[in-house]
Design a protein around this motif. Structure first.
Motif, PDB file in Angstrom:
ATOM      1  N   TYR A   1       0.763  -1.042   0.133  1.00  0.00           N
ATOM      2  CA  TYR A   1      -0.080  -0.048  -0.029  1.00  0.00           C
ATOM      3  C   TYR A   1       0.765   1.260  -0.074  1.00  0.00           C
ATOM      4  O   TYR A   1       0.533   1.962  -0.694  1.00  0.00           O
ATOM      5  CB  TYR A   1      -1.047  -0.184   1.359  1.00  0.00           C
TER       6      TYR A   1
ATOM      7  N   MET B   1       0.915   4.202  -2.862  1.00  0.00           N
ATOM      8  CA  MET B   1       0.871   5.629  -2.568  1.00  0.00           C
ATOM      9  C   MET B   1       1.859   6.392  -3.285  1.00  0.00           C
ATOM     10  O   MET B   1       1.622   7.656  -3.829  1.00  0.00           O
ATOM     11  CB  MET B   1       0.707   5.897  -1.199  1.00  0.00           C
TER      12      MET B   1
ATOM     13  N   SER C   1     -10.216   1.312  -4.092  1.00  0.00           N
ATOM     14  CA  SER C   1     -10.078   2.512  -4.935  1.00  0.00           C
ATOM     15  C   SER C   1     -11.512   3.227  -5.184  1.00  0.00           C
ATOM     16  O   SER C   1     -12.299   2.367  -5.101  1.00  0.00           O
ATOM     17  CB  SER C   1      -9.382   2.191  -6.331  1.00  0.00           C
ATOM     18  N   SER C   2     -11.660   4.429  -5.464  1.00  0.00           N
ATOM     19  CA  SER C   2     -12.858   5.312  -5.493  1.00  0.00           C
ATOM     20  C   SER C   2     -12.643   6.139  -6.759  1.00  0.00           C
ATOM     21  O   SER C   2     -11.620   6.413  -7.228  1.00  0.00           O
ATOM     22  CB  SER C   2     -13.108   5.798  -4.223  1.00  0.00           C
TER      23      SER C   2
ATOM     24  N   GLN D   1      -8.953   7.818  -6.879  1.00  0.00           N
ATOM     25  CA  GLN D   1      -8.287   7.942  -5.750  1.00  0.00           C
ATOM     26  C   GLN D   1      -7.832   6.509  -5.509  1.00  0.00           C
ATOM     27  O   GLN D   1      -8.725   5.570  -5.494  1.00  0.00           O
ATOM     28  CB  GLN D   1      -8.856   8.537  -4.422  1.00  0.00           C
TER      29      GLN D   1
ATOM     30  N   GLY E   1      -8.635  -1.496   1.760  1.00  0.00           N
ATOM     31  CA  GLY E   1      -9.813  -0.524   1.153  1.00  0.00           C
ATOM     32  C   GLY E   1      -9.813  -1.011  -0.431  1.00  0.00           C
ATOM     33  O   GLY E   1      -9.086  -1.712  -1.130  1.00  0.00           O
TER      34      GLY E   1
ATOM     35  N   ALA F   1      -7.887   4.055   0.517  1.00  0.00           N
ATOM     36  CA  ALA F   1      -7.602   5.130   1.850  1.00  0.00           C
ATOM     37  C   ALA F   1      -6.829   4.254   2.747  1.00  0.00           C
ATOM     38  O   ALA F   1      -6.555   4.735   3.836  1.00  0.00           O
ATOM     39  CB  ALA F   1      -8.708   5.557   2.626  1.00  0.00           C
ATOM     40  N   ALA F   2      -7.070   2.546   2.810  1.00  0.00           N
ATOM     41  CA  ALA F   2      -6.178   1.996   3.838  1.00  0.00           C
ATOM     42  C   ALA F   2      -5.795   0.808   3.120  1.00  0.00           C
ATOM     43  O   ALA F   2      -6.237   0.528   1.717  1.00  0.00           O
ATOM     44  CB  ALA F   2      -7.012   1.652   4.794  1.00  0.00           C
TER      45      ALA F   2
END
Length: 419
Positions: free
Chosen positions: A25, A29, A340-341, A331, A338, A334-335
């Motif tokens: 992760y 990022m 993607s969005s 995006q 999680g 968030a973790a």
């Protein structure tokens, strides 16, 4: 697909998976920050009318790296989500343990007398070699849970277990007449509701893993884990294709196989679509506007639980889009665990969705739990075949599954077409 044969404690496995996931992760990022920087450079060059081939190639490599990180996270999450079969055996009742022991004898040596006696006692229609033998309930549950973790649409849709070959769901084509009246006003007789039914037949899906005699004779090999690990990926791949684009002939009917119409002309029995206005592409100017149009084509009651569905190649395109303030619409999670969005909505990677092409339906958006129904007929069956592929032993494994759209208003599509 890799899986653990020997037992591990859940704490150790979770700890290793958690640390590995966090590393991937963090790398993802960092890669996304690099992607944004390189894409900003590309956009600036376009504004100045200075094309840069090297920049485009570098951006493509970074984009591929982002996809690779996401695949690694998905694989780690899947591995961590697999429940340990051994840990649940203590809770089994005597009949379940008896079935498990008889099934192990059948898989290892072909001895079917114990299973035949148990299934005859239970008056099972599958109590003979031609029909196969039911796997233990624990193994069936394991396969179902793995499929839910692997298959994107299964994880989003409603799933119902049935005991018959067809599930029929009634719905109202016209509801009863209603109205407002005063306290003492006369009540006129209301019209009756008109009902119809959607049918969801369960079709047979099979896999045929092979094993050597040495593997089966090794008492340290967990046969439940081995069989589940051999069939889960095969079942998930075939299901995934069918749930998206299956034609309904000897397989589930996918949501892309439903009748589609322009959303302005939508009627029950069809799925509405929004056209991009360009054949095989997003509009050159303000391309993200069609995604916003797609979101608001869905009624508010469905929108709050909606998800974008597309493959990774399409994601590579939308990943470059920005809003009016310069923020990226796509995006990363968030973790580490999680999703993607896109424009604030979850995004499901579904490689069975078509690539962007002329008239393709490459993006779906909707509340799939209300929109799509999967029916699983209870029971996974196995036939042991030591003759067809000597010296290997084949295990013809079948399950029955069906699926189709249950609410045609809950899913909308983006069509890459002029209209």
């Amino acid at each position: 697909m890799d899986f653990e044969i020997h037992d591990r404690t859940p704490e150790t496995k979770a700890g290793i998976a958690g640390g590995e996931a966090q590393e991937v992760y963090d790398a993802m990022m960092r890669t996304f920050e690099e992607f944004k920087s390189e894409n900003d450079h590309r956009l600036k060059a376009i504004e100045q009318r200075k094309g840069d081939v090297l920049n485009d190639e570098k951006l493509a490599r970074i984009d591929a790296s982002l996809n690779q990180h996401q695949q690694q996270l998905d694989a780690i999450s899947l591995k961590g989500a697999r429940p340990a079969l051994e840990g649940r055996r203590a809770a089994q009742d005597a009949s379940a343990r008896e079935h498990k022991s008889a099934f192990d004898d059948y898989v290892r040596s072909g001895e079917a007398a114990g299973l035949r006696a148990l299934e005859t006692k239970a008056m099972s229609i599958a109590s003979n070699p031609d029909g196969g033998y039911l796997v233990p309930v624990e193994l069936e549950t394991e396969i179902s849970q793995r499929l839910a973790n692997i298959s994107p649409i299964r994880s989003l849709a409603s799933v119902r277990t049935i005991s018959s070959s067809v599930y029929k769901k009634p719905f109202m084509t016209t509801g009863p007449a209603t109205g407002w009246v005063g306290e003492t006003d006369p009540r006129t007789q209301t019209a009756s509701a008109v009902l119809d039914a959607l049918s969801f037949p369960a079709m047979e899906l099979y896999a045929m893993p092979a094993a050597t005699a040495t593997l089966l004779e090794d008492s340290s090999v967990n046969l439940d884990q081995w069989l589940a690990g051999e069939v889960d990926q095969v079942f998930a791949e075939q299901e995934g294709i069918a749930f998206v684009s299956g034609d309904g002939v000897n397989k589930p009917k996918g949501f892309l196989a439903a009748t589609t119409v322009a959303n302005a002309s939508w009627a029950w029995g069809s799925i509405g679509y929004i056209a991009t206005g360009v054949a095989g592409a997003f509009p050159a100017s303000n391309p993200s506007d069609v995604l916003v149009d797609l979101i608001y084509a869905l009624r508010a009651g469905y929108r709050q639980n909606a998800t974008f569905v597309m493959n990774r190649k399409t994601q590579s395109t939308v990943r470059k889009f920005k809003d009016s303030t310069g923020n990226y619409l796509w995006q990363p999670p968030a973790a580490a665990t999680g999703k993607s969005s896109l424009i604030g909505f979850p995004l499901a990677d579904t490689e069975d969705m078509p690539d962007v092409a002329a008239n393709s339906l490459s993006i779906a958006f909707g509340d799939f739990r209300r929109g799509y129904l999967i029916v699983d007929r209870a029971g996974v069956r196995v036939i042991r075949d030591p003759f067809t592929a000597k010296p290997y032993i084949l295990f013809y494994t079948t399950k029955r599954v069906g699926g189709g759209v249950q609410d045609f208003d809950a899913i909308k599509l983006l069509k890459f077409a002029v209209s």
